[in-house]
Design a protein around this motif. Structure first.
Motif, PDB file in Angstrom:
ATOM      1  N   TRP A  57      11.468  17.935  33.259  1.00  0.00           N
ATOM      2  CA  TRP A  57      11.796  19.037  34.164  1.00  0.00           C
ATOM      3  C   TRP A  57      12.550  18.563  35.405  1.00  0.00           C
ATOM      4  O   TRP A  57      13.444  19.245  35.903  1.00  0.00           O
ATOM      5  CB  TRP A  57      10.521  19.761  34.572  1.00  0.00           C
ATOM      6  N   LYS A  58      12.197  17.396  35.919  1.00  0.00           N
ATOM      7  CA  LYS A  58      12.842  16.892  37.134  1.00  0.00           C
ATOM      8  C   LYS A  58      14.313  16.573  36.902  1.00  0.00           C
ATOM      9  O   LYS A  58      15.114  16.565  37.839  1.00  0.00           O
ATOM     10  CB  LYS A  58      12.114  15.650  37.645  1.00  0.00           C
ATOM     11  N   LYS A  59      14.656  16.286  35.639  1.00  0.00           N
ATOM     12  CA  LYS A  59      16.050  15.989  35.312  1.00  0.00           C
ATOM     13  C   LYS A  59      16.809  17.234  34.874  1.00  0.00           C
ATOM     14  O   LYS A  59      17.948  17.147  34.422  1.00  0.00           O
ATOM     15  CB  LYS A  59      16.114  14.955  34.176  1.00  0.00           C
ATOM     16  N   LEU A  60      16.164  18.392  34.980  1.00  0.00           N
ATOM     17  CA  LEU A  60      16.755  19.638  34.471  1.00  0.00           C
ATOM     18  C   LEU A  60      18.075  19.933  35.178  1.00  0.00           C
ATOM     19  O   LEU A  60      18.125  20.093  36.392  1.00  0.00           O
ATOM     20  CB  LEU A  60      15.787  20.794  34.685  1.00  0.00           C
ATOM     21  N   GLY A  61      19.151  19.969  34.429  1.00  0.00           N
ATOM     22  CA  GLY A  61      20.464  20.234  34.997  1.00  0.00           C
ATOM     23  C   GLY A  61      20.826  21.699  34.906  1.00  0.00           C
ATOM     24  O   GLY A  61      20.070  22.525  34.397  1.00  0.00           O
ATOM     25  N   ASP A  62      22.024  22.017  35.395  1.00  0.00           N
ATOM     26  CA  ASP A  62      22.445  23.411  35.432  1.00  0.00           C
ATOM     27  C   ASP A  62      22.577  24.022  34.045  1.00  0.00           C
ATOM     28  O   ASP A  62      22.146  25.142  33.804  1.00  0.00           O
ATOM     29  CB  ASP A  62      23.748  23.540  36.224  1.00  0.00           C
ATOM     30  N   VAL A  63      23.150  23.284  33.091  1.00  0.00           N
ATOM     31  CA  VAL A  63      23.316  23.806  31.735  1.00  0.00           C
ATOM     32  C   VAL A  63      21.969  23.915  31.026  1.00  0.00           C
ATOM     33  O   VAL A  63      21.740  24.845  30.242  1.00  0.00           O
ATOM     34  CB  VAL A  63      24.280  22.917  30.932  1.00  0.00           C
ATOM     35  N   ASN A  64      21.067  22.977  31.308  1.00  0.00           N
ATOM     36  CA  ASN A  64      19.768  22.991  30.643  1.00  0.00           C
ATOM     37  C   ASN A  64      18.931  24.225  30.982  1.00  0.00           C
ATOM     38  O   ASN A  64      18.023  24.585  30.237  1.00  0.00           O
ATOM     39  CB  ASN A  64      18.982  21.732  30.999  1.00  0.00           C
ATOM     40  N   VAL A  65      19.221  24.859  32.099  1.00  0.00           N
ATOM     41  CA  VAL A  65      18.545  26.117  32.434  1.00  0.00           C
ATOM     42  C   VAL A  65      18.867  27.171  31.380  1.00  0.00           C
ATOM     43  O   VAL A  65      17.991  27.930  30.944  1.00  0.00           O
ATOM     44  CB  VAL A  65      18.958  26.601  33.835  1.00  0.00           C
ATOM     45  N   PHE A  66      20.129  27.213  30.956  1.00  0.00           N
ATOM     46  CA  PHE A  66      20.535  28.161  29.914  1.00  0.00           C
ATOM     47  C   PHE A  66      19.892  27.804  28.577  1.00  0.00           C
ATOM     48  O   PHE A  66      19.491  28.688  27.813  1.00  0.00           O
ATOM     49  CB  PHE A  66      22.054  28.178  29.768  1.00  0.00           C
ATOM     50  N   VAL A  67      19.788  26.492  28.293  1.00  0.00           N
ATOM     51  CA  VAL A  67      19.153  26.053  27.052  1.00  0.00           C
ATOM     52  C   VAL A  67      17.683  26.435  27.038  1.00  0.00           C
ATOM     53  O   VAL A  67      17.136  26.871  26.020  1.00  0.00           O
ATOM     54  CB  VAL A  67      19.317  24.532  26.874  1.00  0.00           C
ATOM     55  N   LEU A 297      19.820  23.329  17.593  1.00  0.00           N
ATOM     56  CA  LEU A 297      20.885  22.319  17.489  1.00  0.00           C
ATOM     57  C   LEU A 297      21.609  22.147  18.819  1.00  0.00           C
ATOM     58  O   LEU A 297      22.146  21.079  19.108  1.00  0.00           O
ATOM     59  CB  LEU A 297      21.883  22.721  16.397  1.00  0.00           C
ATOM     60  N   VAL A 298      21.632  23.228  19.620  1.00  0.00           N
ATOM     61  CA  VAL A 298      22.279  23.159  20.924  1.00  0.00           C
ATOM     62  C   VAL A 298      21.548  22.174  21.831  1.00  0.00           C
ATOM     63  O   VAL A 298      22.164  21.488  22.654  1.00  0.00           O
ATOM     64  CB  VAL A 298      22.337  24.556  21.579  1.00  0.00           C
ATOM     65  N   TYR A 299      20.207  22.078  21.677  1.00  0.00           N
ATOM     66  CA  TYR A 299      19.444  21.117  22.477  1.00  0.00           C
ATOM     67  C   TYR A 299      20.005  19.706  22.324  1.00  0.00           C
ATOM     68  O   TYR A 299      20.093  18.948  23.284  1.00  0.00           O
ATOM     69  CB  TYR A 299      17.976  21.081  22.029  1.00  0.00           C
ATOM     70  N   LEU A 300      20.365  19.368  21.079  1.00  0.00           N
ATOM     71  CA  LEU A 300      20.734  17.993  20.756  1.00  0.00           C
ATOM     72  C   LEU A 300      22.054  17.580  21.386  1.00  0.00           C
ATOM     73  O   LEU A 300      22.286  16.391  21.622  1.00  0.00           O
ATOM     74  CB  LEU A 300      20.824  17.821  19.235  1.00  0.00           C
ATOM     75  N   HIS A 301      22.929  18.537  21.635  1.00  0.00           N
ATOM     76  CA  HIS A 301      24.269  18.201  22.114  1.00  0.00           C
ATOM     77  C   HIS A 301      24.509  18.632  23.554  1.00  0.00           C
ATOM     78  O   HIS A 301      25.613  18.491  24.059  1.00  0.00           O
ATOM     79  CB  HIS A 301      25.313  18.829  21.187  1.00  0.00           C
TER      80      HIS A 301
END
Length: 338
Positions: A57-67, A297-301
């Motif tokens: 969670w601490k490394k959560l970036g802007d795109v990862n919020v959408f993921v 699959l989106v998680y992986l890339h």
């Protein structure tokens, strides 16, 4: 009896025969196995992906919020699949009440269009990071991603809400739970569905197409871009092409075409292609729910940590399989000698 009356009767008989050929039993055989497969695979894949995201969670970036929101939308829909399996196994008999029927259909629509919305957001962010990296550097934060995610949920909820006001049951038969509506309101629903398709699917599709079209041009023409970034962007593009071509495009085309055939049938103009469209639409109804199993699959890339964890998991699986083969080989050889 004059000739015009005979012609009218023959046409009516032809239309009635055509209408009666609709294979309403097909979904009962096709959809339950698909739903069970999607439920098992999707629940495991999304559960693992969400756990990995929350662990970092601490490394959560802007795109990862959408993921993260993409995974939550998938989980919301996956939890309704067991009820739909029971519905089709019990010969299209819904036993969980009319209100929960509408909630179940609402969750499907929420998942579908939130998935499209969050994939569009990921595509736009990727586009900005590759095509305009200096302009957006430091300007796109996690807070922006959270605000955009909330807006996506609200917009999709507003678009999907009118669907709950259409009847999901038939006056002639108890226990129905339509994914659209009854024949009495099919004309209004077709208008609503067409506008819904344009806003919820058509516009996002053009945005994704425009973003990745420009990204491909930049990646091909610019040799200074990191090769790893190129590979990740191209892989994500391939995933989106698979999702849109298998899950989203066929479903929206056949859904509206099937509604149109119902309108024609209600007007006593039964099209001969109605049965084929109905069966194909039911197939696309099963394919579109595959997005909940393919979205991981989106998680992986998008997230490097999850991708690394997945590679480690595959490596451990291969090692375990190789060890199992090594241990069982002497036993198999002894049996063959006997």
């Amino acid at each position: 009896m004059n000739s015009s009356t005979l012609i009218w009767r023959r046409n009516a008989e032809t239309m009635n025969t055509s209408c009666q050929e609709i294979s309403f039993s097909f979904p009962k055989k096709f959809l339950p196995p698909v739903f069970i497969l999607v439920f098992v695979v999707g629940l495991a894949a999304n559960g693992w992906g969400l756990k990995s995201l929350l662990h970092n969670w601490k490394k959560l970036g802007d795109v990862n919020v959408f993921v993260l929101n993409l995974g939550l939308a998938d989980m919301l829909y996956l939890l309704t699949l067991p009820f739909l399996v029971v519905y089709y196994v019990k010969e299209n008999t819904w036993i969980f009440g009319d209100k929960f029927c509408k909630v179940t259909r609402f969750c499907f629509n929420l998942n579908l269009y939130c998935s499209i919305g969050f994939l569009t957001c990921i595509s736009v962010y990727r586009y900005l990071a590759i095509v305009h990296p200096m302009r957006v550097m430091g300007r796109l934060t996690v807070t922006h991603s959270v605000i955009i995610s909330v807006l996506v949920w609200i917009l999709v909820g507003v678009q999907s809400l009118p669907d709950m006001f259409f009847p999901k049951t038939s006056e002639n038969r108890t226990g129905d739970c339509f994914d659209t509506t009854s024949d009495e309101y099919v004309e209004d629903y077709l208008t609503y569905s067409f506008s819904w398709t344009l806003i919820g699917f058509g516009i996002p599709s053009f945005i994704v197409l425009g973003c990745y079209g420009h990204v491909i041009v930049v990646l091909c023409c610019n040799n200074n871009i990191d090769k790893v970034l190129k590979q990740r962007s191209l892989k994500l593009l391939i995933i989106l092409i698979i999702l849109f071509s298998i899950c989203y495009i066929p479903y929206h085309v056949l859904k509206n075409l099937n509604l149109w055939s119902r309108v024609l049938s209600k007007q006593r103009t039964c099209p001969r292609w109605a049965n084929g469209v109905y069966i194909t639409h039911r197939i696309t109804r099963g394919l579109v729910c595959l997005n909940s199993a393919l979205n991981p699959l989106v998680y992986l890339h998008v997230n490097e940590d999850i991708s690394a964890q997945f590679r480690q998991l595959l490596q451990r699986f291969r090692q375990a399989a190789a060890q199992l083969y090594t241990n069982t080989q002497p036993l198999l050889t002894s049996f063959q000698n006997v």
